[in-house]
Design an enzyme around this catalytic site. Sequence first.
Site, PDB file in Angstrom:
ATOM      1  N   ASN A  12      50.432  40.994  40.731  1.00 21.23           N
ATOM      2  CA  ASN A  12      49.304  41.851  40.344  1.00 21.23           C
ATOM      3  C   ASN A  12      48.794  42.490  41.755  1.00 21.23           C
ATOM      4  O   ASN A  12      48.218  41.732  42.635  1.00 21.23           O
ATOM      5  CB  ASN A  12      47.953  40.802  39.854  1.00 21.23           C
ATOM      6  N   TRP A  13      49.073  43.572  41.889  1.00 18.19           N
ATOM      7  CA  TRP A  13      48.720  44.202  42.934  1.00 18.19           C
ATOM      8  C   TRP A  13      47.115  44.511  43.156  1.00 18.19           C
ATOM      9  O   TRP A  13      46.906  45.359  44.156  1.00 18.19           O
ATOM     10  CB  TRP A  13      49.397  45.627  43.267  1.00 18.19           C
ATOM     11  N   LYS A  14      46.568  44.482  42.408  1.00 16.19           N
ATOM     12  CA  LYS A  14      45.029  45.107  42.127  1.00 16.19           C
ATOM     13  C   LYS A  14      44.880  46.359  42.581  1.00 16.19           C
ATOM     14  O   LYS A  14      45.788  47.367  42.188  1.00 16.19           O
ATOM     15  CB  LYS A  14      44.297  44.176  43.031  1.00 16.19           C
ATOM     16  N   HIS A  99      40.982  39.262  33.445  1.00 16.37           N
ATOM     17  CA  HIS A  99      40.978  38.810  34.982  1.00 16.37           C
ATOM     18  C   HIS A  99      39.477  38.560  35.453  1.00 16.37           C
ATOM     19  O   HIS A  99      38.712  39.107  35.035  1.00 16.37           O
ATOM     20  CB  HIS A  99      41.632  39.890  35.728  1.00 16.37           C
ATOM     21  N   GLU A 101      38.259  38.871  38.029  1.00 20.90           N
ATOM     22  CA  GLU A 101      37.321  40.088  38.851  1.00 20.90           C
ATOM     23  C   GLU A 101      36.893  41.057  37.635  1.00 20.90           C
ATOM     24  O   GLU A 101      35.965  41.935  37.856  1.00 20.90           O
ATOM     25  CB  GLU A 101      38.523  40.943  39.628  1.00 20.90           C
ATOM     26  N   GLY A 177      41.968  34.671  45.883  1.00 27.51           N
ATOM     27  CA  GLY A 177      41.665  35.722  46.931  1.00 27.51           C
ATOM     28  C   GLY A 177      40.801  35.074  48.105  1.00 27.51           C
ATOM     29  O   GLY A 177      40.394  35.645  49.073  1.00 27.51           O
ATOM     30  N   SER A 217      45.302  32.465  45.087  1.00 31.91           N
ATOM     31  CA  SER A 217      45.966  32.103  46.327  1.00 31.91           C
ATOM     32  C   SER A 217      47.608  31.632  46.614  1.00 31.91           C
ATOM     33  O   SER A 217      47.650  30.718  47.492  1.00 31.91           O
ATOM     34  CB  SER A 217      45.051  31.537  47.310  1.00 31.91           C
ATOM     35  N   GLY A 238      48.433  37.577  43.316  1.00 36.53           N
ATOM     36  CA  GLY A 238      47.679  38.687  43.924  1.00 36.53           C
ATOM     37  C   GLY A 238      48.100  39.122  45.292  1.00 36.53           C
ATOM     38  O   GLY A 238      49.057  39.466  45.390  1.00 36.53           O
ATOM     39  N   GLY A 239      47.305  38.644  46.199  1.00 39.34           N
ATOM     40  CA  GLY A 239      47.722  38.876  47.707  1.00 39.34           C
ATOM     41  C   GLY A 239      48.880  39.231  48.077  1.00 39.34           C
ATOM     42  O   GLY A 239      49.640  40.122  48.533  1.00 39.34           O
TER      43      GLY A 239
HETATM   44  C1  PEP Z   1      45.059  37.353  41.004  1.00 38.60           C
HETATM   45  O1  PEP Z   1      44.680  38.444  41.161  1.00 38.60           O
HETATM   46  O2  PEP Z   1      45.303  37.141  39.644  1.00 38.60           O
HETATM   47  C2  PEP Z   1      45.184  36.441  42.181  1.00 38.60           C
HETATM   48  C3  PEP Z   1      45.582  35.173  41.799  1.00 38.60           C
HETATM   49  O3  PEP Z   1      45.008  36.595  43.299  1.00 38.60           O
HETATM   50  P1  PEP Z   1      45.185  35.886  44.785  1.00 38.60           P
HETATM   51  O4  PEP Z   1      46.783  35.611  44.529  1.00 38.60           O
HETATM   52  O5  PEP Z   1      45.216  36.799  45.867  1.00 38.60           O
HETATM   53  O6  PEP Z   1      44.459  34.795  44.888  1.00 38.60           O
END
Ligand code: PEP
Length: 258
Positions: A12-14, A99, A101, A177, A217, A238-239
């Site tokens: 997930n590039w957000k 999600h 967020e 995150g 994470s 994500g990141g």
């Molecule tokens: C996500 O956005 O679904 C996520 C798990 O982010 P991160 O890996 O950055 O915690």
Amino acid sequence: MALPRKKLVAGNWKMNMTSSEVTPYLETFRREIDEIDGVDIALIPPFTALTKASEILGGTQKIRLGAQNLSPEAKGAFTGEISAAMLRDLFVRYVLVGHSERRRLFGETDEIVRRKLVAALASELRPILCIGETLEERQAGQEKVVLETQLQGALAGLSKEDLAEVIVAYEPVWAIGTGLTATPAQAQEAHLFIREFLTKLAGAELAGKTRILYGGSVTADTAAELMSQPDIDGALVGGASLDPRGFAKIVAAAVTEE
Ligand code: PEP
């Protein structure tokens, strides 16, 4: 008994990556994963980068596309929204729904999440339903109540055919995150709880086939141990998915030696 669940690793590039960054990313990522087999891979770019990714990947099997959100409405006067049919038109296969967020920053309730899930299913998109508790909820010992409420709110009333299309992602909000990851044991406990919920809702056969991803994470260092847990069927990243080489390492960590 080994269960027939192929792992899925989704990035997930957000709200990162412009359209012009897609080509160099994909060149590197495709090279890095060339030798990897037996894992489903999804990239989930922002809407504006989806077109470019779709032009490059088309309907290829090896890397599928996902979207980060969709409208619960089919079409019409909903300025700024993107419909399921628009996503389908770009060969999108998966869509994130609920999600944290979106729940936290954009006020998405369980009812909105349910409507989005229904809209995705009606257009034959596979929803990745994200659920998870906050730190306060975990500290209060409420994590299972929260998971159950979110599952119930999103899934109650769906037919078995529709439920079979749903992928669940357990994403503890405190791990997204933040650099904090649930321990493999904490994640496995939550995943088992989710599978038990699905068993009660739709029976053991369906629950045994449903993929439950872990997100929060995940890095190349933590991925293998998390994904070796019996009820963890992949990762939502994500990141760490923004670096094509690092993300390829996470994909490689999903390969299980038989
Ligand atoms: C996500 O956005 O679904 C996520 C798990 O982010 P991160 O890996 O950055 O915690």
